[in-house]
Design an enzyme around this catalytic site. Sequence first.
Site: not given
Length: 563
Positions: A296-298, A300, A325
């Site tokens: 998720y985000c960083v 990811g 994500f």
Amino acid sequence: MADAPTPPTHPMQWLQTVGAEQEKLLERAIATMKEAGGTVAGVNDPETVERVGQFWRDGLQLWQRFLTPAEPVAASKDKRFKDEAWSQPGFAAIRQAYDQASAALMGSIDKMDGVDEPQRERLRFTARMLADAMSPSNFPLTNPQVLQRTVETGGQNLVKGMQNMLADMGKGQLTHTAPDAFELGRNLATTPGKVVKRTPLYELIQYAPTTERVLATPLVIFPPWINRFYILDLTPEKSFIRWAVEQGLTVFMVSWKSADASHKEVKWDDYVAAQVEAIDTVRDLLGVPAAHAIGYCVAGTTLAATLAVETAKGAAEKVRSATFFTAQVDFSDPGELKHFVDDRQMELIAGMSTDGYVDGRVMAATFNLLRGRDLIWNYVTNHYLLGEEYPAFDLLHWNGDTTNLPAAWHQSYLKDLYRDNLLIEPGRLSVNGTPIDLTKVETPTYVQAGREDHIAPAESVWKITHLFRGPLRFVLAGSGHIAGVVNPPAAGKYQYWTNDARADTLAEFVAGASETKGSWWPDWIGWLRGLDADEVAADGARVPGAGALPALGEAPGEYVRAR
């Protein structure tokens, strides 16, 4: 002989007559400047002459509307001015003057010569922040709701607002939700599970199965270490983790430790190594060849590097699939966060780091600035001026639960990715000596982006489709960086778009996409089961603490509570 005009007899008529004559003089002045080629008073651009003229025309019209208070005023669509009191003549004039000045400010930037587009975008961003801050809704004497509330309460709203402001100043952070409304383990992060591993950087949580049989391939989730992991385990009805367990998945969650002085030397290589270690730990514990992974985000972005590293080492098969994500890997157009990554801003952030870490409140303030109208000034008005009670909102509670970041990692991340965009260049970055090449990754991939995401814009997330070589499914979800992800099926909210045809751009993808109402979560679990539907009994090591790794404590663990 024509009749002479009847002279005005009432003061208001005199003012209206003067206003009309001023408008005639203004129009004549503008016409004269245009006839002269726009060279009057040092102004040599006809477009500039027209913009200045339009500004003063609007001002005169506003003045005339102020002089005719009986004239109905249209309600504003801006939610800051939705109260009926803003339609009263005096306050309507105030907000209309503000709207005019804001539009003129933004328009002047759009028409500015000799400015490249990146600089123009920074100016737009700064101007928007300034305009939001100067809204008449933010000041007690120009906000009719505040004046009315002050009269009704005898000024107690301002007393309470001052108490709220002083409390926020004391903790160095804006309050968004009722402080005592939520508690970890009571009404947040309540999905049953155990901590089965603890390192200086993370805890590994295994969740208890709720089905008799589970998919043979487990799932490991890597949340961003910029925030707490329980964004995916909010109240039970919103919990992605609880829902995933109910779908028959063996779920593991990495809970990152908030940085302290011991993390002074932590860098990106350590986070990649932690992801590899967590996946290997799960594989060994359950005796399986591979695991599904979510970033998720960083986290990811880091997962993409992890896949490249494992591919370079000939170990790509350890990750059966990767789900992203709202994660960016190409930072050529990363959204408004890029305004905080020039050299001057980075030096400022570095100077604010203490004992080798960046205080989480700094990052919280940065993200709040991206939506200053909603996450700053809305709360100033409601809780400092109106003295209203704070709402009980789980997502905002999580948003204010900040984590510290390793300063060394933070600086290199901003420099290497946001500023220099090195991740997309094969071999420009390496992890513990292994070069990163995203174009070699063939792992089956599911990419989710948020249509209104202001942190990881959908156009930026889309760029991953041009890098990975394996099968890839892209899904565009309604809403933004958080609500676009945390959208349980039972809520019946938003929608998502899919398109199985080849598309070179996000615009092409959207043009040919099919819209589905509701959550994209069922689409994801269908895709995951389509890769590997084999199941096993939910016993033995599938039960937290019953395998080779003893339970170290109950979920949600210790690290999520550490300041």
